[in-house]
Scaffold this motif. Structure first.
Motif, short mmCIF file in Angstrom:
data_model
loop_
_atom_site.label_atom_id
_atom_site.label_comp_id
_atom_site.label_asym_id
_atom_site.label_seq_id
_atom_site.Cartn_x
_atom_site.Cartn_y
_atom_site.Cartn_z
N GLU A 13 3.84 -0.56 7.40
CA GLU A 13 4.45 -1.88 7.25
C GLU A 13 3.68 -2.68 6.21
N VAL A 14 4.42 -3.44 5.40
CA VAL A 14 3.82 -4.39 4.46
C VAL A 14 4.05 -5.77 5.04
N GLN A 17 4.40 -10.66 0.96
CA GLN A 17 5.27 -10.47 -0.20
C GLN A 17 4.70 -11.23 -1.39
N VAL A 51 2.81 -6.40 -4.89
CA VAL A 51 2.77 -5.44 -3.78
C VAL A 51 3.06 -4.08 -4.40
N GLN A 54 5.32 0.44 -0.48
CA GLN A 54 6.37 0.07 0.44
C GLN A 54 6.32 1.02 1.63
N ASP A 57 5.53 5.11 1.97
CA ASP A 57 4.70 5.66 0.89
C ASP A 57 3.45 6.31 1.46
#
Length: 70
Positions: A13-14, A17, A51, A54, A57
């Motif tokens: 999870e990112v 933003q 960023v 995602q 990755d």
């Protein structure tokens, strides 16, 4: 400043933003490695410039996850 992966794993999870302000110690990415979720925290406060990953990755140790303007 670059926030790098401390170990190899998959981006789960990112949490930030581009353009978002972050504080020192704030989690910015969650990595999964060896079936464990490992939070990656920002070492300093600033604004997210880019960023670079995602969810899904695969990253190696040392790969850049987030670029931060401090």
């Amino acid at each position: 400043m670059q926030i790098q992966a401390e170990m190899a794993g998959i981006v789960q999870e990112v949490l930030v933003q581009e353009g978002q302000a972050v504080e020192a110690g704030q989690d910015v990415v969650i990595l999964e490695s060896m079936k464990m979720q490992i939070p990656v925290a920002s070492p300093a406060g600033g604004t997210v410039r880019a960023v670079r990953v995602q969810p899904g990755d695969f990253v190696n140790q040392g790969d850049v996850l987030i670029e931060l303007d401090t």
